[in-house]
Design a protein around this motif. Structure first.
Motif, PDB file in Angstrom:
ATOM      1  N   ALA A  73      44.736 -23.266  -8.308  1.00  0.00           N
ATOM      2  CA  ALA A  73      45.036 -23.732  -6.955  1.00  0.00           C
ATOM      3  C   ALA A  73      46.544 -23.866  -6.781  1.00  0.00           C
ATOM      4  O   ALA A  73      47.278 -24.092  -7.740  1.00  0.00           O
ATOM      5  CB  ALA A  73      44.352 -25.073  -6.667  1.00  0.00           C
ATOM      6  N   PHE A  74      46.979 -23.726  -5.533  1.00  0.00           N
ATOM      7  CA  PHE A  74      48.379 -23.983  -5.214  1.00  0.00           C
ATOM      8  C   PHE A  74      48.489 -24.582  -3.819  1.00  0.00           C
ATOM      9  O   PHE A  74      47.560 -24.482  -3.004  1.00  0.00           O
ATOM     10  CB  PHE A  74      49.235 -22.710  -5.317  1.00  0.00           C
ATOM     11  N   LEU A  75      49.625 -25.212  -3.565  1.00  0.00           N
ATOM     12  CA  LEU A  75      49.906 -25.805  -2.257  1.00  0.00           C
ATOM     13  C   LEU A  75      51.178 -25.190  -1.710  1.00  0.00           C
ATOM     14  O   LEU A  75      52.173 -25.047  -2.429  1.00  0.00           O
ATOM     15  CB  LEU A  75      50.048 -27.328  -2.382  1.00  0.00           C
ATOM     16  N   SER A  93      51.266 -16.905 -10.135  1.00  0.00           N
ATOM     17  CA  SER A  93      49.816 -16.753 -10.179  1.00  0.00           C
ATOM     18  C   SER A  93      49.380 -16.592 -11.613  1.00  0.00           C
ATOM     19  O   SER A  93      50.093 -15.995 -12.424  1.00  0.00           O
ATOM     20  CB  SER A  93      49.367 -15.536  -9.364  1.00  0.00           C
ATOM     21  N   PRO A  94      48.203 -17.131 -11.957  1.00  0.00           N
ATOM     22  CA  PRO A  94      47.739 -16.999 -13.336  1.00  0.00           C
ATOM     23  C   PRO A  94      47.385 -15.561 -13.652  1.00  0.00           C
ATOM     24  O   PRO A  94      46.986 -14.801 -12.775  1.00  0.00           O
ATOM     25  CB  PRO A  94      46.505 -17.906 -13.376  1.00  0.00           C
ATOM     26  N   SER A  95      47.534 -15.182 -14.927  1.00  0.00           N
ATOM     27  CA  SER A  95      47.152 -13.837 -15.335  1.00  0.00           C
ATOM     28  C   SER A  95      45.648 -13.714 -15.297  1.00  0.00           C
ATOM     29  O   SER A  95      44.923 -14.663 -15.568  1.00  0.00           O
ATOM     30  CB  SER A  95      47.669 -13.545 -16.748  1.00  0.00           C
ATOM     31  N   VAL A  96      45.165 -12.520 -14.946  1.00  0.00           N
ATOM     32  CA  VAL A  96      43.731 -12.278 -14.861  1.00  0.00           C
ATOM     33  C   VAL A  96      43.187 -12.095 -16.266  1.00  0.00           C
ATOM     34  O   VAL A  96      43.661 -11.249 -17.024  1.00  0.00           O
ATOM     35  CB  VAL A  96      43.438 -11.034 -14.006  1.00  0.00           C
ATOM     36  N   THR A 114      42.371 -11.811  -8.726  1.00  0.00           N
ATOM     37  CA  THR A 114      43.409 -10.926  -8.209  1.00  0.00           C
ATOM     38  C   THR A 114      43.744 -11.269  -6.765  1.00  0.00           C
ATOM     39  O   THR A 114      44.919 -11.307  -6.375  1.00  0.00           O
ATOM     40  CB  THR A 114      42.969  -9.458  -8.317  1.00  0.00           C
ATOM     41  N   VAL A 115      42.716 -11.520  -5.951  1.00  0.00           N
ATOM     42  CA  VAL A 115      42.936 -11.901  -4.552  1.00  0.00           C
ATOM     43  C   VAL A 115      43.728 -13.203  -4.484  1.00  0.00           C
ATOM     44  O   VAL A 115      44.697 -13.332  -3.725  1.00  0.00           O
ATOM     45  CB  VAL A 115      41.584 -12.065  -3.813  1.00  0.00           C
ATOM     46  N   TYR A 116      43.326 -14.178  -5.304  1.00  0.00           N
ATOM     47  CA  TYR A 116      44.044 -15.452  -5.336  1.00  0.00           C
ATOM     48  C   TYR A 116      45.497 -15.229  -5.770  1.00  0.00           C
ATOM     49  O   TYR A 116      46.434 -15.799  -5.191  1.00  0.00           O
ATOM     50  CB  TYR A 116      43.347 -16.423  -6.290  1.00  0.00           C
TER      51      TYR A 116
END
Length: 285
Positions: A219-221, A143-146, A130-132
């Motif tokens: 990960a992301f940039l 963002s990916p689903s949790v 969630t933080v990510y």
């Protein structure tokens, strides 16, 4: 009323309270089919590395040009870095390094955050996801689903005491920058988000902010160029990744000495990704 001795009265009361079958009472009170609440597993990592030792000197030499030319005492201080102010080194640590040359100033920041869930039904890993996800959303990236928690390393031995601690990357040179001519970590280019920055200088889709593969669980940039009018421009490349319940942020920035200079994306991105990839490997050793 007849007088009852104290001991006899106590015996009567005890007999009254214990009369009947306790098992029957418990069975009567029980509600079949009531779901039990399971407690989510703790995070894989229980400690964090020393942030200012997380990047080897050999790597810093590549990321901070000009430091090697400084007098020995200044060079040592530059490589030591400056630790971030923190009130709990088991939860969040960081370090900053900086180097100046006649052409530019380069700054490297590495932050580690160990996420702990205070909801017994939510795992530390899901809380970290969630933080990510919030960081990815703030950068304008998907963002990916949790999902439900699963061990980051299925082969890890829960009985291994070292499984709950992040290894110290300084023990090896794993958190290094890929040498010239080597292959950088695989990335997946994503379309530039609506209203997003393409790098600030006409960067191609390959250099646009995007999701990365092969670094952590996700990960992301991000790549941003700040222009201060008459002041020199500053480009900051950020790589954020999650490995189990730890979120790592690498920020690698260059500010041109000349007001007309524009720091390029390609080199900064390649080195930031390579460092993030090395940190991920060293964490999971």
């Amino acid at each position: 009323m007849a007088y009852v001795p104290g001991i006899a009265l106590l015996a009567v009361l005890v007999a009254g309270c214990t009369g009947g079958s306790g098992t029957e009472d418990a069975t009567t009170d029980a509600k079949p089919g009531t779901p039990t609440v399971s407690v989510a597993p703790p995070g894989k990592y229980q400690t964090l590395p020393e942030a200012c030792r997380s990047v080897s000197v050999n790597t810093l030499k590549q990321l901070l040009p000009g430091v090697a030319d400084l007098p020995e005492d200044q060079r040592e201080r530059a490589y030591e870095g400056r630790a971030s102010v923190t009130y709990d080194t088991d939860r969040k640590v960081g370090c900053t390094w900086q180097a100046r040359t006649s052409e530019s100033t380069r700054t490297l920041v590495v932050d580690f955050e160990r996420v702990v869930s205070y909801d017994p039904s939510v795992s530390d890993e899901d809380s970290a996801a969630t933080v990510y996800g919030k960081k990815a959303e703030a950068a304008g990236l998907p963002s990916p689903s949790v999902t439900s928690s699963s061990p980051a390393d299925p082969s890890a031995d829960p009985a291994d005491p070292s499984a709950g601690a992040l290894s110290d990357p300084a023990a090896s040179d794993g958190a290094g920058v890929a040498p010239q001519g080597s292959t950088s970590p695989t990335t997946t280019a994503s379309p530039t988000p609506d209203g997003g920055d393409d790098g600030g200088d006409g960067a191609s889709d390959e250099l646009a902010p995007r999701v990365l593969n092969n670094i952590g669980n996700a990960a992301f940039l991000d790549d941003s160029l700040e222009s201060g009018g008459s002041s020199a421009q500053r480009r900051t490349v950020s790589v954020v990744f999650r490995t189990s319940n730890v979120v790592v942020t690498v920020r690698y920035a260059e500010q041109a000495a000349d007001a007309d200079g524009v720091p390029e994306s390609a080199e900064l991105q390649e080195k930031a990704q390579s460092l993030a990839h090395g940190l991920d490997e060293s964490i999971n050793e």
